[in-house]
Motif scaffolding. Structure first.
Motif, PDB file in Angstrom:
ATOM      1  N   VAL A   4       0.860  -1.181   0.000  1.00  0.00           N
ATOM      2  CA  VAL A   4       0.000   0.000   0.000  1.00  0.00           C
ATOM      3  C   VAL A   4       0.896   1.230   0.000  1.00  0.00           C
ATOM      4  O   VAL A   4       1.781   1.358   0.839  1.00  0.00           O
ATOM      5  CB  VAL A   4      -0.933   0.016   1.230  1.00  0.00           C
ATOM      6  N   TYR A   5       0.667   2.113  -0.959  1.00  0.00           N
ATOM      7  CA  TYR A   5       1.471   3.321  -1.101  1.00  0.00           C
ATOM      8  C   TYR A   5       0.630   4.553  -0.836  1.00  0.00           C
ATOM      9  O   TYR A   5      -0.528   4.627  -1.219  1.00  0.00           O
ATOM     10  CB  TYR A   5       2.053   3.426  -2.526  1.00  0.00           C
ATOM     11  N   ASP A   6       1.268   5.529  -0.225  1.00  0.00           N
ATOM     12  CA  ASP A   6       0.686   6.846  -0.072  1.00  0.00           C
ATOM     13  C   ASP A   6       0.686   7.491  -1.463  1.00  0.00           C
ATOM     14  O   ASP A   6       1.317   6.988  -2.381  1.00  0.00           O
ATOM     15  CB  ASP A   6       1.562   7.642   0.904  1.00  0.00           C
ATOM     16  N   ASN A   7       0.024   8.578  -1.601  1.00  0.00           N
ATOM     17  CA  ASN A   7      -0.054   9.254  -2.894  1.00  0.00           C
ATOM     18  C   ASN A   7       1.145  10.179  -3.108  1.00  0.00           C
ATOM     19  O   ASN A   7       1.001  11.365  -3.362  1.00  0.00           O
ATOM     20  CB  ASN A   7      -1.372  10.032  -2.981  1.00  0.00           C
ATOM     21  N   MET A   8       2.342   9.623  -3.017  1.00  0.00           N
ATOM     22  CA  MET A   8       3.562  10.411  -3.156  1.00  0.00           C
ATOM     23  C   MET A   8       4.017  10.456  -4.610  1.00  0.00           C
ATOM     24  O   MET A   8       3.707   9.572  -5.392  1.00  0.00           O
ATOM     25  CB  MET A   8       4.647   9.834  -2.258  1.00  0.00           C
ATOM     26  N   ARG A   9       4.777  11.487  -4.935  1.00  0.00           N
ATOM     27  CA  ARG A   9       5.209  11.691  -6.318  1.00  0.00           C
ATOM     28  C   ARG A   9       6.056  10.564  -6.881  1.00  0.00           C
ATOM     29  O   ARG A   9       6.037  10.323  -8.076  1.00  0.00           O
ATOM     30  CB  ARG A   9       5.983  12.989  -6.438  1.00  0.00           C
ATOM     31  N   VAL A  10       6.821   9.897  -6.041  1.00  0.00           N
ATOM     32  CA  VAL A  10       7.659   8.813  -6.552  1.00  0.00           C
ATOM     33  C   VAL A  10       6.844   7.575  -6.895  1.00  0.00           C
ATOM     34  O   VAL A  10       7.345   6.667  -7.547  1.00  0.00           O
ATOM     35  CB  VAL A  10       8.793   8.430  -5.571  1.00  0.00           C
ATOM     36  N   ALA A  11       5.574   7.528  -6.473  1.00  0.00           N
ATOM     37  CA  ALA A  11       4.718   6.374  -6.760  1.00  0.00           C
ATOM     38  C   ALA A  11       3.593   6.712  -7.734  1.00  0.00           C
ATOM     39  O   ALA A  11       3.215   5.889  -8.550  1.00  0.00           O
ATOM     40  CB  ALA A  11       4.123   5.813  -5.464  1.00  0.00           C
ATOM     41  N   VAL A  12       3.058   7.931  -7.655  1.00  0.00           N
ATOM     42  CA  VAL A  12       1.925   8.320  -8.505  1.00  0.00           C
ATOM     43  C   VAL A  12       2.401   9.316  -9.551  1.00  0.00           C
ATOM     44  O   VAL A  12       2.864  10.403  -9.224  1.00  0.00           O
ATOM     45  CB  VAL A  12       0.785   8.950  -7.665  1.00  0.00           C
ATOM     46  N   LYS A  13       2.289   8.903 -10.833  1.00  0.00           N
ATOM     47  CA  LYS A  13       2.712   9.772 -11.935  1.00  0.00           C
ATOM     48  C   LYS A  13       1.678  10.856 -12.186  1.00  0.00           C
ATOM     49  O   LYS A  13       2.009  12.007 -12.398  1.00  0.00           O
ATOM     50  CB  LYS A  13       2.920   8.944 -13.199  1.00  0.00           C
ATOM     51  N   SER A  14       0.392  10.468 -12.168  1.00  0.00           N
ATOM     52  CA  SER A  14      -0.661  11.442 -12.453  1.00  0.00           C
ATOM     53  C   SER A  14      -1.989  10.981 -11.879  1.00  0.00           C
ATOM     54  O   SER A  14      -2.206   9.801 -11.633  1.00  0.00           O
ATOM     55  CB  SER A  14      -0.793  11.656 -13.962  1.00  0.00           C
ATOM     56  N   PHE A  15      -2.845  11.960 -11.669  1.00  0.00           N
ATOM     57  CA  PHE A  15      -4.215  11.715 -11.236  1.00  0.00           C
ATOM     58  C   PHE A  15      -5.119  12.114 -12.390  1.00  0.00           C
ATOM     59  O   PHE A  15      -5.005  13.201 -12.933  1.00  0.00           O
ATOM     60  CB  PHE A  15      -4.574  12.600 -10.040  1.00  0.00           C
ATOM     61  N   VAL A  16      -6.007  11.223 -12.774  1.00  0.00           N
ATOM     62  CA  VAL A  16      -7.009  11.544 -13.797  1.00  0.00           C
ATOM     63  C   VAL A  16      -8.354  11.256 -13.139  1.00  0.00           C
ATOM     64  O   VAL A  16      -8.732  10.100 -12.978  1.00  0.00           O
ATOM     65  CB  VAL A  16      -6.818  10.705 -15.079  1.00  0.00           C
ATOM     66  N   GLY A  17      -9.018  12.340 -12.716  1.00  0.00           N
ATOM     67  CA  GLY A  17     -10.240  12.149 -11.937  1.00  0.00           C
ATOM     68  C   GLY A  17      -9.876  11.488 -10.626  1.00  0.00           C
ATOM     69  O   GLY A  17      -9.011  11.956  -9.898  1.00  0.00           O
ATOM     70  N   SER A  18     -10.485  10.377 -10.336  1.00  0.00           N
ATOM     71  CA  SER A  18     -10.141   9.651  -9.106  1.00  0.00           C
ATOM     72  C   SER A  18      -9.155   8.520  -9.387  1.00  0.00           C
ATOM     73  O   SER A  18      -8.747   7.814  -8.479  1.00  0.00           O
ATOM     74  CB  SER A  18     -11.412   9.085  -8.473  1.00  0.00           C
ATOM     75  N   GLU A  19      -8.767   8.351 -10.646  1.00  0.00           N
ATOM     76  CA  GLU A  19      -7.839   7.284 -11.018  1.00  0.00           C
ATOM     77  C   GLU A  19      -6.395   7.758 -10.908  1.00  0.00           C
ATOM     78  O   GLU A  19      -6.052   8.851 -11.348  1.00  0.00           O
ATOM     79  CB  GLU A  19      -8.119   6.829 -12.446  1.00  0.00           C
ATOM     80  N   LYS A  20      -5.565   6.927 -10.308  1.00  0.00           N
ATOM     81  CA  LYS A  20      -4.149   7.254 -10.130  1.00  0.00           C
ATOM     82  C   LYS A  20      -3.311   6.368 -11.041  1.00  0.00           C
ATOM     83  O   LYS A  20      -3.547   5.167 -11.123  1.00  0.00           O
ATOM     84  CB  LYS A  20      -3.747   7.033  -8.677  1.00  0.00           C
ATOM     85  N   HIS A  21      -2.338   6.961 -11.705  1.00  0.00           N
ATOM     86  CA  HIS A  21      -1.451   6.223 -12.594  1.00  0.00           C
ATOM     87  C   HIS A  21      -0.073   6.115 -11.945  1.00  0.00           C
ATOM     88  O   HIS A  21       0.516   7.125 -11.580  1.00  0.00           O
ATOM     89  CB  HIS A  21      -1.346   6.926 -13.947  1.00  0.00           C
ATOM     90  N   PRO A  22       0.451   4.902 -11.812  1.00  0.00           N
ATOM     91  CA  PRO A  22       1.752   4.716 -11.152  1.00  0.00           C
ATOM     92  C   PRO A  22       2.907   5.206 -12.023  1.00  0.00           C
ATOM     93  O   PRO A  22       2.812   5.244 -13.249  1.00  0.00           O
ATOM     94  CB  PRO A  22       1.832   3.203 -10.959  1.00  0.00           C
ATOM     95  N   THR A  23       3.996   5.554 -11.364  1.00  0.00           N
ATOM     96  CA  THR A  23       5.211   5.945 -12.081  1.00  0.00           C
ATOM     97  C   THR A  23       5.833   4.707 -12.724  1.00  0.00           C
ATOM     98  O   THR A  23       5.577   3.575 -12.313  1.00  0.00           O
ATOM     99  CB  THR A  23       6.244   6.579 -11.127  1.00  0.00           C
ATOM    100  N   ASP A  24       6.671   4.940 -13.716  1.00  0.00           N
ATOM    101  CA  ASP A  24       7.384   3.832 -14.354  1.00  0.00           C
ATOM    102  C   ASP A  24       8.263   3.101 -13.336  1.00  0.00           C
ATOM    103  O   ASP A  24       8.374   1.875 -13.367  1.00  0.00           O
ATOM    104  CB  ASP A  24       8.239   4.344 -15.519  1.00  0.00           C
TER     105      ASP A  24
END
Length: 127
Positions: A4-24
């Motif tokens: 389980v990850y917090d919504n930190m920049r190193v894990a979440v590349k972008s937010f689209v609405g309520s959907e989160k996209h992970p970083t590479d």
């Protein structure tokens, strides 16, 4: 196993609405170590707070006693011993199972056969 990850920049590349996209980097790390992941829900302090409280308890238990080490390996060995001791100290029926559940998780993980760097070198540090 699921991390389980917090919504930190190193894990979440972008937010689209309520959907989160992970970083590479997170995708590569999860692929290498063969684990699933999910992100904490926004504005759900109870999810994040549990993790942060656990880190605070561990930091107090381990590093208020000793905070100087000659090598990273020495610090890791010390932390491993503290975690092992804490995991064997069950304060409730739920926490009494921690060591057994951790062993099941470790047994399910794919063995590490090579080094993996989950970082990016800055421009100033590349050869």
């Amino acid at each position: 196993m699921r991390m389980v990850y917090d919504n930190m920049r190193v894990a979440v590349k972008s937010f689209v609405g309520s959907e989160k996209h992970p970083t590479d980097a997170l995708l590569e790390l999860a692929g290498f170590y063969a684990f699933d992941f999910r992100f904490c829900n926004a504005r759900r302090g109870n999810e994040k707070g549990t993790v942060e409280e656990t880190v605070k308890v561990l930091r107090k238990e381990a590093f208020s006693v000793r905070d100087h080490f000659d090598t990273l390996e020495e610090a890791q060995a010390y932390l491993d011993k503290v975690c092992e001791r804490m995991n064997k100290t069950g304060k409730s029926r739920a926490t009494a199972e921690i060591a057994r559940l951790a062993e099941e998780d470790f047994a399910a993980m794919r063995p590490c056969t090579d080094d993996f760097g989950c970082f990016q070198m800055g421009r100033d540090h590349q050869g």
